[in-house]
Design a protein around this motif. Sequence first.
Motif, PDB file in Angstrom:
ATOM      1  N   GLU A  36       0.828  -1.204   0.000  1.00 39.64           N
ATOM      2  CA  GLU A  36       0.000   0.000   0.000  1.00 39.64           C
ATOM      3  C   GLU A  36       0.867   1.260   0.000  1.00 39.64           C
ATOM      4  O   GLU A  36       0.582   2.218  -0.707  1.00 39.64           O
ATOM      5  N   GLU A  37       1.935   1.246   0.813  1.00 46.37           N
ATOM      6  CA  GLU A  37       2.835   2.384   0.849  1.00 46.37           C
ATOM      7  C   GLU A  37       3.519   2.579  -0.507  1.00 46.37           C
ATOM      8  O   GLU A  37       3.663   3.702  -0.981  1.00 46.37           O
ATOM      9  N   ARG A  38       3.918   1.471  -1.119  1.00 47.44           N
ATOM     10  CA  ARG A  38       4.575   1.563  -2.429  1.00 47.44           C
ATOM     11  C   ARG A  38       3.615   2.123  -3.476  1.00 47.44           C
ATOM     12  O   ARG A  38       3.993   2.984  -4.276  1.00 47.44           O
ATOM     13  N   ALA A  39       2.381   1.648  -3.486  1.00 49.11           N
ATOM     14  CA  ALA A  39       1.401   2.141  -4.459  1.00 49.11           C
ATOM     15  C   ALA A  39       1.171   3.645  -4.289  1.00 49.11           C
ATOM     16  O   ALA A  39       1.104   4.386  -5.277  1.00 49.11           O
ATOM     17  N   ALA A  40       1.067   4.095  -3.037  1.00 49.09           N
ATOM     18  CA  ALA A  40       0.864   5.526  -2.776  1.00 49.09           C
ATOM     19  C   ALA A  40       2.089   6.329  -3.198  1.00 49.09           C
ATOM     20  O   ALA A  40       1.963   7.397  -3.809  1.00 49.09           O
ATOM     21  N   ARG A  41       3.281   5.811  -2.907  1.00 45.17           N
ATOM     22  CA  ARG A  41       4.506   6.512  -3.280  1.00 45.17           C
ATOM     23  C   ARG A  41       4.664   6.606  -4.796  1.00 45.17           C
ATOM     24  O   ARG A  41       4.974   7.665  -5.343  1.00 45.17           O
TER      25      ARG A  41
END
Length: 92
Positions: A36-41
């Motif tokens: 999720e963090e990677r997708a947002a970044r």
Amino acid sequence: MTPYRDSAVDDPEHAGVPIGIDLDLFRGPLGHESDEERAARVAAAADNLDELRHAGQDDEITALDAQYAEALMRTVPLRPRARTHRRRGAVA
């Protein structure tokens, strides 16, 4: 010069890094990040890259920043290897 400029020039971590480019945003953090963090970044980096490209139409330096950011998005951050200690001559 402002104190910010002096500290940025003296900081070897930022030597040669274009101003306005967040390495962790485009390259990814050196530590772990969730899916999720990677997708947002990645979504934020893509938006930022679009803005850099648009602004780069009128500014050569910003156009170079956009190229640098795009190249960073195609890299994988190097992570330190886990160290294992082996004794020479040891038989398993």
